[in-house]
Design a protein around this motif. Sequence first.
Motif, PDB file in Angstrom:
ATOM      1  N   SER A   1       0.825  -1.202   0.000  1.00 52.40           N
ATOM      2  CA  SER A   1       0.000   0.000   0.000  1.00 52.40           C
ATOM      3  C   SER A   1       0.865   1.259   0.000  1.00 52.40           C
ATOM      4  O   SER A   1       0.579   2.225  -0.717  1.00 52.40           O
ATOM      5  CB  SER A   1      -0.918  -0.013   1.221  1.00 52.40           C
ATOM      6  OG  SER A   1      -1.656   1.167   1.298  1.00 52.40           O
ATOM      7  N   MET A   2       1.926   1.260   0.782  1.00 48.75           N
ATOM      8  CA  MET A   2       2.818   2.418   0.834  1.00 48.75           C
ATOM      9  C   MET A   2       3.534   2.631  -0.503  1.00 48.75           C
ATOM     10  O   MET A   2       3.707   3.772  -0.942  1.00 48.75           O
ATOM     11  CB  MET A   2       3.835   2.238   1.954  1.00 48.75           C
ATOM     12  CG  MET A   2       3.244   2.332   3.329  1.00 48.75           C
ATOM     13  SD  MET A   2       4.371   1.858   4.649  1.00 48.75           S
ATOM     14  CE  MET A   2       5.670   3.041   4.448  1.00 48.75           C
ATOM     15  N   ILE A   3       3.941   1.562  -1.138  1.00 49.32           N
ATOM     16  CA  ILE A   3       4.625   1.677  -2.424  1.00 49.32           C
ATOM     17  C   ILE A   3       3.687   2.240  -3.487  1.00 49.32           C
ATOM     18  O   ILE A   3       4.037   3.152  -4.230  1.00 49.32           O
ATOM     19  CB  ILE A   3       5.201   0.311  -2.853  1.00 49.32           C
ATOM     20  CG1 ILE A   3       6.374  -0.058  -1.947  1.00 49.32           C
ATOM     21  CG2 ILE A   3       5.638   0.335  -4.318  1.00 49.32           C
ATOM     22  CD1 ILE A   3       6.854  -1.484  -2.123  1.00 49.32           C
ATOM     23  N   PHE A   4       2.468   1.695  -3.560  1.00 49.09           N
ATOM     24  CA  PHE A   4       1.532   2.156  -4.581  1.00 49.09           C
ATOM     25  C   PHE A   4       1.018   3.566  -4.322  1.00 49.09           C
ATOM     26  O   PHE A   4       0.665   4.280  -5.254  1.00 49.09           O
ATOM     27  CB  PHE A   4       0.356   1.188  -4.720  1.00 49.09           C
ATOM     28  CG  PHE A   4       0.638   0.073  -5.669  1.00 49.09           C
ATOM     29  CD1 PHE A   4       0.468   0.230  -7.028  1.00 49.09           C
ATOM     30  CD2 PHE A   4       1.089  -1.144  -5.206  1.00 49.09           C
ATOM     31  CE1 PHE A   4       0.736  -0.788  -7.907  1.00 49.09           C
ATOM     32  CE2 PHE A   4       1.365  -2.176  -6.069  1.00 49.09           C
ATOM     33  CZ  PHE A   4       1.192  -2.004  -7.428  1.00 49.09           C
ATOM     34  N   SER A   5       0.957   3.980  -3.052  1.00 51.54           N
ATOM     35  CA  SER A   5       0.468   5.329  -2.763  1.00 51.54           C
ATOM     36  C   SER A   5       1.502   6.387  -3.082  1.00 51.54           C
ATOM     37  O   SER A   5       1.162   7.552  -3.249  1.00 51.54           O
ATOM     38  CB  SER A   5       0.059   5.435  -1.298  1.00 51.54           C
ATOM     39  OG  SER A   5       1.199   5.461  -0.466  1.00 51.54           O
ATOM     40  N   GLY A   6       2.765   6.004  -3.154  1.00 52.91           N
ATOM     41  CA  GLY A   6       3.818   6.969  -3.398  1.00 52.91           C
ATOM     42  C   GLY A   6       4.320   7.605  -2.124  1.00 52.91           C
ATOM     43  O   GLY A   6       5.004   8.632  -2.156  1.00 52.91           O
ATOM     44  N   ALA A  50       1.797  14.967 -12.005  1.00 57.86           N
ATOM     45  CA  ALA A  50       1.593  15.786 -13.202  1.00 57.86           C
ATOM     46  C   ALA A  50       1.507  14.948 -14.470  1.00 57.86           C
ATOM     47  O   ALA A  50       0.875  15.365 -15.445  1.00 57.86           O
ATOM     48  CB  ALA A  50       2.716  16.809 -13.331  1.00 57.86           C
ATOM     49  N   THR A  51       2.135  13.792 -14.476  1.00 59.88           N
ATOM     50  CA  THR A  51       2.193  13.004 -15.708  1.00 59.88           C
ATOM     51  C   THR A  51       1.181  11.863 -15.773  1.00 59.88           C
ATOM     52  O   THR A  51       1.011  11.275 -16.837  1.00 59.88           O
ATOM     53  CB  THR A  51       3.604  12.402 -15.901  1.00 59.88           C
ATOM     54  OG1 THR A  51       3.928  11.588 -14.777  1.00 59.88           O
ATOM     55  CG2 THR A  51       4.631  13.506 -16.067  1.00 59.88           C
ATOM     56  N   ASP A  74       9.480  16.141  -4.871  1.00 63.47           N
ATOM     57  CA  ASP A  74       9.579  16.477  -6.293  1.00 63.47           C
ATOM     58  C   ASP A  74       9.199  15.303  -7.181  1.00 63.47           C
ATOM     59  O   ASP A  74       8.592  15.465  -8.230  1.00 63.47           O
ATOM     60  CB  ASP A  74      10.978  16.995  -6.630  1.00 63.47           C
ATOM     61  CG  ASP A  74      12.069  15.973  -6.362  1.00 63.47           C
ATOM     62  OD1 ASP A  74      11.844  15.086  -5.526  1.00 63.47           O
ATOM     63  OD2 ASP A  74      13.146  16.074  -6.983  1.00 63.47           O
ATOM     64  N   ARG A  75       9.513  14.081  -6.745  1.00 68.57           N
ATOM     65  CA  ARG A  75       9.134  12.896  -7.520  1.00 68.57           C
ATOM     66  C   ARG A  75       7.621  12.699  -7.474  1.00 68.57           C
ATOM     67  O   ARG A  75       7.004  12.344  -8.457  1.00 68.57           O
ATOM     68  CB  ARG A  75       9.857  11.669  -6.964  1.00 68.57           C
ATOM     69  CG  ARG A  75       9.525  10.364  -7.652  1.00 68.57           C
ATOM     70  CD  ARG A  75       9.712  10.343  -9.134  1.00 68.57           C
ATOM     71  NE  ARG A  75      10.991  10.840  -9.555  1.00 68.57           N
ATOM     72  CZ  ARG A  75      11.262  11.216 -10.797  1.00 68.57           C
ATOM     73  NH1 ARG A  75      10.341  11.146 -11.732  1.00 68.57           N
ATOM     74  NH2 ARG A  75      12.435  11.659 -11.116  1.00 68.57           N
ATOM     75  N   MET A  76       7.007  12.940  -6.328  1.00 65.33           N
ATOM     76  CA  MET A  76       5.542  12.823  -6.229  1.00 65.33           C
ATOM     77  C   MET A  76       4.857  13.845  -7.133  1.00 65.33           C
ATOM     78  O   MET A  76       3.876  13.533  -7.800  1.00 65.33           O
ATOM     79  CB  MET A  76       5.081  13.023  -4.775  1.00 65.33           C
ATOM     80  CG  MET A  76       5.378  11.843  -3.886  1.00 65.33           C
ATOM     81  SD  MET A  76       4.845  12.083  -2.196  1.00 65.33           S
ATOM     82  CE  MET A  76       3.084  12.029  -2.407  1.00 65.33           C
ATOM     83  N   ARG A  77       5.382  15.058  -7.153  1.00 62.12           N
ATOM     84  CA  ARG A  77       4.809  16.099  -7.995  1.00 62.12           C
ATOM     85  C   ARG A  77       4.938  15.729  -9.473  1.00 62.12           C
ATOM     86  O   ARG A  77       4.005  15.898 -10.260  1.00 62.12           O
ATOM     87  CB  ARG A  77       5.486  17.440  -7.714  1.00 62.12           C
ATOM     88  CG  ARG A  77       4.879  18.589  -8.473  1.00 62.12           C
ATOM     89  CD  ARG A  77       5.544  19.916  -8.135  1.00 62.12           C
ATOM     90  NE  ARG A  77       6.944  19.931  -8.535  1.00 62.12           N
ATOM     91  CZ  ARG A  77       7.975  19.986  -7.700  1.00 62.12           C
ATOM     92  NH1 ARG A  77       7.777  20.044  -6.405  1.00 62.12           N
ATOM     93  NH2 ARG A  77       9.204  19.987  -8.149  1.00 62.12           N
TER      94      ARG A  77
END
Length: 96
Positions: free
Chosen positions: A42-47, A60-61, A53-56
């Motif tokens: 769950s933690m991996i898939f949620s980000g 965005a993509t 900056d990687r989450m943003r």
Amino acid sequence: MRYFLIGIIFAVIGVLLSIIIWGVDKAYVITGGIGIVFIGISMIFSGALLSGDRMRANYATESAKDRRTRNTVTFRAALIGITNLIIALLIYYIIN
């Protein structure tokens, strides 16, 4: 509700395997392990393990459909994991 029941089924199987392998004293081990694995998924898939900056950049993509799918997988895995962890904790406190 279906994933809550899947979590309970995994917990029952884990408790039975733990009792067979280690005995009643360690009946919570496999169930707790299953819970930790699903919470990790769950933690991996949620980000949640990424930097800001990687989450943003990922947000965005990705499309709205991909975001919905990711959130669905996150919620379902968390529901299975939390169910297993709660049952493991209950068994731990009942036995000890």
